[in-house]
Write a protein that holds these residues in place. Structure first.
Motif, short mmCIF file in Angstrom:
data_model
loop_
_atom_site.label_atom_id
_atom_site.label_comp_id
_atom_site.label_asym_id
_atom_site.label_seq_id
_atom_site.Cartn_x
_atom_site.Cartn_y
_atom_site.Cartn_z
N TRP A 61 2.95 10.98 -5.44
CA TRP A 61 4.31 11.42 -5.15
C TRP A 61 4.46 12.93 -4.93
O TRP A 61 5.31 13.35 -4.12
CB TRP A 61 5.27 10.94 -6.23
CG TRP A 61 4.98 11.47 -7.61
CD1 TRP A 61 4.21 10.90 -8.56
CD2 TRP A 61 5.46 12.69 -8.17
NE1 TRP A 61 4.16 11.67 -9.69
CE2 TRP A 61 4.93 12.80 -9.47
CE3 TRP A 61 6.29 13.72 -7.70
CZ2 TRP A 61 5.18 13.88 -10.29
CZ3 TRP A 61 6.56 14.80 -8.52
CH2 TRP A 61 6.00 14.87 -9.81
N PRO A 62 3.69 13.83 -5.58
CA PRO A 62 3.89 15.26 -5.31
C PRO A 62 3.57 15.65 -3.87
O PRO A 62 4.04 16.70 -3.39
CB PRO A 62 2.91 15.94 -6.29
CG PRO A 62 2.66 14.93 -7.36
CD PRO A 62 2.68 13.63 -6.65
N ARG A 63 2.78 14.83 -3.17
CA ARG A 63 2.37 15.16 -1.80
C ARG A 63 3.16 14.38 -0.75
O ARG A 63 2.84 14.45 0.43
CB ARG A 63 0.88 14.84 -1.64
CG ARG A 63 -0.04 15.58 -2.59
CD ARG A 63 -0.21 17.02 -2.15
NE ARG A 63 -0.81 17.09 -0.83
CZ ARG A 63 -2.13 17.04 -0.60
NH1 ARG A 63 -2.97 16.91 -1.61
NH2 ARG A 63 -2.60 17.13 0.63
N VAL B 283 0.84 -1.20 0.00
CA VAL B 283 0.00 0.00 0.00
C VAL B 283 0.87 1.24 0.00
O VAL B 283 0.63 2.20 -0.76
CB VAL B 283 -0.93 0.00 1.23
CG1 VAL B 283 -1.62 1.36 1.39
CG2 VAL B 283 -1.98 -1.10 1.10
N LEU B 284 1.90 1.27 0.85
CA LEU B 284 2.79 2.43 0.93
C LEU B 284 3.51 2.65 -0.40
O LEU B 284 3.61 3.79 -0.88
CB LEU B 284 3.80 2.23 2.06
CG LEU B 284 4.87 3.31 2.21
CD1 LEU B 284 4.24 4.69 2.42
CD2 LEU B 284 5.81 2.98 3.37
N GLU B 285 4.00 1.58 -0.98
CA GLU B 285 4.71 1.70 -2.26
C GLU B 285 3.81 2.29 -3.34
O GLU B 285 4.19 3.21 -4.06
CB GLU B 285 5.22 0.32 -2.69
CG GLU B 285 5.98 0.33 -4.00
CD GLU B 285 6.45 -1.04 -4.40
OE1 GLU B 285 7.13 -1.16 -5.45
OE2 GLU B 285 6.14 -2.02 -3.69
N ARG B 286 2.57 1.75 -3.44
CA ARG B 286 1.67 2.26 -4.48
C ARG B 286 1.22 3.69 -4.17
O ARG B 286 1.04 4.50 -5.09
CB ARG B 286 0.46 1.33 -4.59
CG ARG B 286 -0.53 1.73 -5.70
CD ARG B 286 0.17 1.97 -7.03
NE ARG B 286 0.94 0.82 -7.44
CZ ARG B 286 0.46 -0.14 -8.22
NH1 ARG B 286 -0.78 -0.08 -8.66
NH2 ARG B 286 1.23 -1.15 -8.59
N THR B 287 1.07 4.03 -2.90
CA THR B 287 0.67 5.40 -2.53
C THR B 287 1.77 6.39 -2.92
O THR B 287 1.48 7.47 -3.46
CB THR B 287 0.39 5.49 -1.02
OG1 THR B 287 -0.63 4.56 -0.68
CG2 THR B 287 -0.05 6.89 -0.64
N ILE B 288 3.02 6.05 -2.65
CA ILE B 288 4.13 6.94 -3.02
C ILE B 288 4.18 7.12 -4.53
O ILE B 288 4.38 8.23 -5.03
CB ILE B 288 5.47 6.37 -2.49
CG1 ILE B 288 5.46 6.32 -0.97
CG2 ILE B 288 6.63 7.23 -2.97
CD1 ILE B 288 6.67 5.60 -0.38
N GLN B 289 4.01 6.03 -5.28
CA GLN B 289 4.05 6.11 -6.74
C GLN B 289 2.89 6.94 -7.30
O GLN B 289 3.05 7.63 -8.30
CB GLN B 289 4.00 4.70 -7.33
CG GLN B 289 5.23 3.87 -7.05
CD GLN B 289 5.06 2.42 -7.46
OE1 GLN B 289 3.94 1.95 -7.67
NE2 GLN B 289 6.16 1.69 -7.57
N THR B 290 1.74 6.86 -6.64
CA THR B 290 0.55 7.54 -7.15
C THR B 290 0.48 9.00 -6.73
O THR B 290 0.18 9.88 -7.56
CB THR B 290 -0.72 6.81 -6.65
OG1 THR B 290 -0.67 5.44 -7.05
CG2 THR B 290 -1.98 7.46 -7.22
N CYS C 221 10.58 1.13 -0.54
CA CYS C 221 9.80 2.30 -0.15
C CYS C 221 10.71 3.47 0.24
O CYS C 221 10.41 4.63 -0.08
CB CYS C 221 8.87 1.94 1.02
SG CYS C 221 7.53 0.80 0.59
N LEU C 222 11.81 3.18 0.93
CA LEU C 222 12.76 4.24 1.27
C LEU C 222 13.35 4.88 0.02
O LEU C 222 13.53 6.11 -0.05
CB LEU C 222 13.88 3.67 2.15
CG LEU C 222 13.52 3.37 3.61
CD1 LEU C 222 14.63 2.59 4.28
CD2 LEU C 222 13.23 4.66 4.37
N MET C 223 13.63 4.08 -0.96
CA MET C 223 14.19 4.60 -2.21
C MET C 223 13.18 5.52 -2.91
O MET C 223 13.55 6.59 -3.43
CB MET C 223 14.58 3.44 -3.12
CG MET C 223 15.36 3.84 -4.37
SD MET C 223 15.90 2.42 -5.34
CE MET C 223 16.96 1.60 -4.15
N LEU C 224 11.93 5.10 -2.93
CA LEU C 224 10.89 5.94 -3.54
C LEU C 224 10.73 7.25 -2.79
O LEU C 224 10.54 8.32 -3.40
CB LEU C 224 9.56 5.19 -3.57
CG LEU C 224 9.46 4.02 -4.55
CD1 LEU C 224 8.15 3.26 -4.35
CD2 LEU C 224 9.54 4.53 -6.00
#
Length: 417
Positions: free
Chosen positions: A335-337, A326-333, A376-379
């Motif tokens: 990302w500006p926020r 969930v965190l990974e997809r949230t960061i990808q989606t 996730c840290l990398m993203l």
């Protein structure tokens, strides 16, 4: 009358089973009478039964009511069935499909082409309909299971033709007070949502009625019910809401936001492992469906992610694996926020790395958790334009295990530090 029907009529007359007005009695009645006479006239009965099955056509030998009986035993683990009865019912069902000349069970039920009237589904539903009314459907436990089993055998494009017949009973079962019936009803409704065109569901406000029925189920603490309600809602919401590319700007809150807000609220307070696992698994699908719209819920979602990463849920760690996805997809989606939330999430992920490295987990599972957390840290570092690297330089090697230090070094080296 054809020669075959005439021969059958003569046979029934010889067996003293002819009905008034030259009508053929149901095959079940004939077999029952033959059984009663078997003790006194075994040879006559056996000879008559053999000729009966040679002369009778498939529609008479295998009426829809017989299919109802067979489907009450196929693949159902119920008090009235056993492994032997389920196996025999499946064999009999296979023989019935073969005897009718159909290539599959769906072809026997629906016909070969759309609009074909030769299928057995219409008479089956007509037989079940009186037993599925509000006052009758709970009197016979097998009826609802027969209805559910028959329903899931029918897919696109045939199911839309029978929507008026299958939607009300499914909704009725889902509104029952017993959890078992609710789960069965929602299971039927989900199949309808997946196999009926969206326009048909929106007609007569059916989709809106279904949405309100499912939304009310979200207030339950029954894990089995939540497990079927959430996927059904995820597939129903696109029927009611326009795609985000057509909503215009600014985007107005819709039913997706209403459901996600309630789900995240429940996730924050939930302490039962089974429910936490179900919520975390389905939250990923909500994030995928909402796209950038999930940015409206980042504050509450951040609290859920941090809280769920802190608590282990057993040897398989399904909840934390789902939350990392969930965190990974949230960061990808969104990302500006994410830059403004980088510090909170990064600290949570680092704590997670430390916890996982010291917990007694299977080596493969530990590696998978560490890999997802590092991703996730990398993203987050990409979203913050390298600010995370500054924080990671402050981590002292003496404070963490070698495995965690390796994850940090891999991250900083990959970013050119």
């Amino acid at each position: 009358m054809s020669d075959t029907h005439m021969q059958l009529a003569l046979l029934l007359q010889d067996l003293n089973m002819a009905e008034p007005a030259c009508e053929e009695p149901p095959v079940t009645v004939v077999l029952s009478r033959l059984r009663q006479r078997f003790g006194s006239e075994p040879r006559c009965v056996l000879r008559g039964a053999a000729e009966l099955f040679l002369l009778g056509d498939a529609s008479w030998l295998f009426p829809p009511s017989c299919l109802d009986v067979r489907s009450a035993y196929v693949e159902l683990e119920q008090p009235w069935s056993s492994e032997a009865t389920r196996r025999r019912a499946l064999e009999l069902l296979t023989s019935t499909v073969r005897a009718t000349g159909s290539g599959s069970l769906q072809e026997m039920l629906c016909g070969k082409t759309e609009g074909d009237q030769d299928g057995t589904l219409r008479p089956i539903l007509a037989t079940l309909q009186p037993e599925l009314t509000k006052g009758n459907w709970k009197r016979n436990q097998a009826v609802r299971h027969v209805f559910s089993w028959v329903l899931v055998q029918v897919g696109r494009p045939w199911l839309a033709e029978y929507l008026d017949k299958v939607f009300p009973p499914s909704l009725l079962m889902s509104d029952d007070y017993q959890s078992e019936n609710k789960v069965l009803g929602v299971h039927c409704l989900h199949h309808i949502v997946l196999n009926v065109p969206a326009a048909e569901l929106r007609q007569f406000n059916r989709a809106q009625v279904l949405y309100h029925a499912l939304f009310n189920h979200l207030y339950t603490s029954d894990a089995l019910l939540i497990q079927v309600v959430l996927p059904c809602l995820i597939d129903l919401l696109p029927v009611l809401e326009k795609p985000l590319t057509h909503t215009g700007l600014p985007r107005k809150p819709n039913r997706f936001d209403e459901v996600v807000r309630l789900v995240l609220t429940h996730m924050e307070m939930e302490h039962k492992v089974a429910l936490r696992r179900i919520y975390a698994n389905n939250l990923f699908l909500f994030v995928e469906k909402m796209g950038i719209g999930i940015a409206r819920h980042l504050k509450r979602l951040e609290r859920v992610i941090v809280g769920y990463l802190e608590v282990s849920d057993g040897p398989e760690e399904k909840t934390r694996l789902s939350i990392l996805e969930v965190l990974e997809r949230t960061i990808q989606t969104a990302w500006p926020r994410m830059a403004c939330r980088m510090e909170v999430l990064a600290k949570s992920l680092l704590r997670f790395l430390v916890d996982v490295s010291s917990e007694p987990l299977a080596p493969e599972l530990r590696e998978e958790l560490l890999k997802k957390a590092s991703g996730c840290l990398m993203l987050l570092d990409h979203c913050s334009q390298g600010r995370l690297q500054v924080l990671l330089r402050k981590v002292e090697g003496s404070c963490v295990s070698d495995r965690v230090l390796k994850c940090i070094l891999d991250l900083t080296v990959s970013q050119g530090v």
